[in-house]
Design a protein around this motif. Sequence first.
Motif, PDB file in Angstrom:
ATOM      1  N   PRO A   1       0.825  -1.213   0.000  1.00 58.01           N
ATOM      2  CA  PRO A   1       0.000   0.000   0.000  1.00 58.01           C
ATOM      3  C   PRO A   1       0.857   1.260   0.000  1.00 58.01           C
ATOM      4  O   PRO A   1       1.996   1.253   0.447  1.00 58.01           O
ATOM      5  N   LEU A   2       0.287   2.357  -0.477  1.00 54.78           N
ATOM      6  CA  LEU A   2       1.016   3.609  -0.562  1.00 54.78           C
ATOM      7  C   LEU A   2       1.121   4.316   0.782  1.00 54.78           C
ATOM      8  O   LEU A   2       1.997   5.132   0.984  1.00 54.78           O
ATOM      9  N   LEU A   3       0.223   4.043   1.706  1.00 58.46           N
ATOM     10  CA  LEU A   3       0.236   4.737   2.987  1.00 58.46           C
ATOM     11  C   LEU A   3       0.994   3.924   4.013  1.00 58.46           C
ATOM     12  O   LEU A   3       0.924   2.706   3.995  1.00 58.46           O
ATOM     13  N   PRO A   4       1.670   4.478   4.993  1.00 58.58           N
ATOM     14  CA  PRO A   4       1.967   5.896   5.105  1.00 58.58           C
ATOM     15  C   PRO A   4       3.201   6.263   4.270  1.00 58.58           C
ATOM     16  O   PRO A   4       4.070   5.435   4.043  1.00 58.58           O
ATOM     17  N   ILE A   5       3.256   7.496   3.883  1.00 63.28           N
ATOM     18  CA  ILE A   5       4.390   8.016   3.135  1.00 63.28           C
ATOM     19  C   ILE A   5       4.642   9.428   3.641  1.00 63.28           C
ATOM     20  O   ILE A   5       3.701  10.166   3.910  1.00 63.28           O
ATOM     21  N   ARG A   6       5.906   9.782   3.823  1.00 61.49           N
ATOM     22  CA  ARG A   6       6.265  11.071   4.404  1.00 61.49           C
ATOM     23  C   ARG A   6       6.855  11.996   3.351  1.00 61.49           C
ATOM     24  O   ARG A   6       7.388  11.549   2.333  1.00 61.49           O
ATOM     25  N   LYS A   7       6.790  13.292   3.638  1.00 64.99           N
ATOM     26  CA  LYS A   7       7.348  14.312   2.755  1.00 64.99           C
ATOM     27  C   LYS A   7       8.801  13.982   2.420  1.00 64.99           C
ATOM     28  O   LYS A   7       9.583  13.635   3.298  1.00 64.99           O
ATOM     29  N   GLY A   8       9.128  14.048   1.144  1.00 63.88           N
ATOM     30  CA  GLY A   8      10.474  13.772   0.677  1.00 63.88           C
ATOM     31  C   GLY A   8      10.744  12.306   0.371  1.00 63.88           C
ATOM     32  O   GLY A   8      11.691  11.978  -0.338  1.00 63.88           O
ATOM     33  N   LYS A  11       8.538   6.632  -3.357  1.00 61.43           N
ATOM     34  CA  LYS A  11       7.821   5.359  -3.383  1.00 61.43           C
ATOM     35  C   LYS A  11       7.710   4.894  -4.829  1.00 61.43           C
ATOM     36  O   LYS A  11       7.250   5.634  -5.697  1.00 61.43           O
ATOM     37  N   ILE A  12       8.151   3.667  -5.099  1.00 63.35           N
ATOM     38  CA  ILE A  12       7.989   3.089  -6.436  1.00 63.35           C
ATOM     39  C   ILE A  12       6.553   2.617  -6.577  1.00 63.35           C
ATOM     40  O   ILE A  12       6.013   1.960  -5.690  1.00 63.35           O
ATOM     41  N   LEU A  13       5.942   2.956  -7.693  1.00 67.63           N
ATOM     42  CA  LEU A  13       4.588   2.491  -8.005  1.00 67.63           C
ATOM     43  C   LEU A  13       4.730   1.156  -8.733  1.00 67.63           C
ATOM     44  O   LEU A  13       4.950   1.115  -9.941  1.00 67.63           O
ATOM     45  N   HIS A  14       4.628   0.062  -7.994  1.00 64.03           N
ATOM     46  CA  HIS A  14       4.895  -1.268  -8.542  1.00 64.03           C
ATOM     47  C   HIS A  14       3.785  -1.795  -9.444  1.00 64.03           C
ATOM     48  O   HIS A  14       4.018  -2.727 -10.213  1.00 64.03           O
ATOM     49  N   GLN A  15       2.603  -1.244  -9.363  1.00 64.68           N
ATOM     50  CA  GLN A  15       1.473  -1.770 -10.124  1.00 64.68           C
ATOM     51  C   GLN A  15       1.052  -0.831 -11.251  1.00 64.68           C
ATOM     52  O   GLN A  15      -0.122  -0.737 -11.590  1.00 64.68           O
ATOM     53  N   ILE A  16       2.016  -0.142 -11.839  1.00 60.19           N
ATOM     54  CA  ILE A  16       1.773   0.709 -13.006  1.00 60.19           C
ATOM     55  C   ILE A  16       2.359  -0.011 -14.211  1.00 60.19           C
ATOM     56  O   ILE A  16       3.532  -0.421 -14.193  1.00 60.19           O
ATOM     57  N   TYR A  17       1.549  -0.147 -15.263  1.00 57.25           N
ATOM     58  CA  TYR A  17       1.966  -0.938 -16.426  1.00 57.25           C
ATOM     59  C   TYR A  17       1.743  -0.179 -17.726  1.00 57.25           C
ATOM     60  O   TYR A  17       0.724   0.487 -17.908  1.00 57.25           O
ATOM     61  N   PHE A  18       2.720  -0.325 -18.617  1.00 57.74           N
ATOM     62  CA  PHE A  18       2.660   0.231 -19.969  1.00 57.74           C
ATOM     63  C   PHE A  18       3.106  -0.861 -20.938  1.00 57.74           C
ATOM     64  O   PHE A  18       3.952  -1.688 -20.591  1.00 57.74           O
ATOM     65  N   ARG A 113      10.444   1.874 -14.307  1.00 55.65           N
ATOM     66  CA  ARG A 113       9.603   2.085 -13.142  1.00 55.65           C
ATOM     67  C   ARG A 113       9.086   3.516 -13.113  1.00 55.65           C
ATOM     68  O   ARG A 113       9.591   4.384 -13.806  1.00 55.65           O
ATOM     69  N   THR A 114       8.112   3.717 -12.251  1.00 53.25           N
ATOM     70  CA  THR A 114       7.589   5.055 -11.987  1.00 53.25           C
ATOM     71  C   THR A 114       7.605   5.257 -10.489  1.00 53.25           C
ATOM     72  O   THR A 114       7.250   4.353  -9.730  1.00 53.25           O
ATOM     73  N   GLU A 115       8.030   6.436 -10.069  1.00 53.47           N
ATOM     74  CA  GLU A 115       8.119   6.751  -8.649  1.00 53.47           C
ATOM     75  C   GLU A 115       7.344   8.016  -8.350  1.00 53.47           C
ATOM     76  O   GLU A 115       7.147   8.860  -9.225  1.00 53.47           O
ATOM     77  N   ILE A 116       6.911   8.132  -7.090  1.00 53.41           N
ATOM     78  CA  ILE A 116       6.352   9.391  -6.630  1.00 53.41           C
ATOM     79  C   ILE A 116       7.192   9.882  -5.451  1.00 53.41           C
ATOM     80  O   ILE A 116       7.790   9.100  -4.734  1.00 53.41           O
ATOM     81  N   ARG A 117       7.247  11.189  -5.332  1.00 53.30           N
ATOM     82  CA  ARG A 117       7.889  11.836  -4.184  1.00 53.30           C
ATOM     83  C   ARG A 117       6.911  12.885  -3.654  1.00 53.30           C
ATOM     84  O   ARG A 117       6.345  13.661  -4.429  1.00 53.30           O
ATOM     85  N   ILE A 118       6.707  12.882  -2.357  1.00 55.43           N
ATOM     86  CA  ILE A 118       5.861  13.884  -1.729  1.00 55.43           C
ATOM     87  C   ILE A 118       6.674  15.172  -1.626  1.00 55.43           C
ATOM     88  O   ILE A 118       7.778  15.175  -1.089  1.00 55.43           O
ATOM     89  N   LEU A 119       6.124  16.248  -2.148  1.00 55.82           N
ATOM     90  CA  LEU A 119       6.819  17.536  -2.120  1.00 55.82           C
ATOM     91  C   LEU A 119       6.445  18.342  -0.886  1.00 55.82           C
ATOM     92  O   LEU A 119       5.480  18.109  -0.239  1.00 55.82           O
TER      93      LEU A 119
END
Length: 119
Positions: A1-8, A11-18, A113-119
Amino acid sequence: PLLPIRKGEIKILHQIYFDFDSAELKSESAGEIAQLFQMMSENLQMQILITGHTDSQGTADYNTILSRKRAESIRQGLVNRGIQASRIKCLGAGSSEPIAENSTEKGRSQNRRTEIRIL
């Protein structure tokens, strides 16, 4: 799961497909997009950076463009659900930040891969 995630945190989004050579999200990505939407809906001040990555096959310029388009596809998926586009920045890193060797298929798949970062 994506939660919890902290600023900075990244997190790799493992279930994103192209598909190969495509920036169109596959239907199998819907669950991950839904989780990300939920997280952003519950945290209305949250802003994120979505970074797309590729393996080293192809030219550096091509990979940078493809990885940015993929990040933008994820942003569009969130915007289509109601998240403000201004809360989401996108970056295409191409093959410049590998996390595994590009000499094997397994390594290349980890680098795509695709990642997100909390700004």
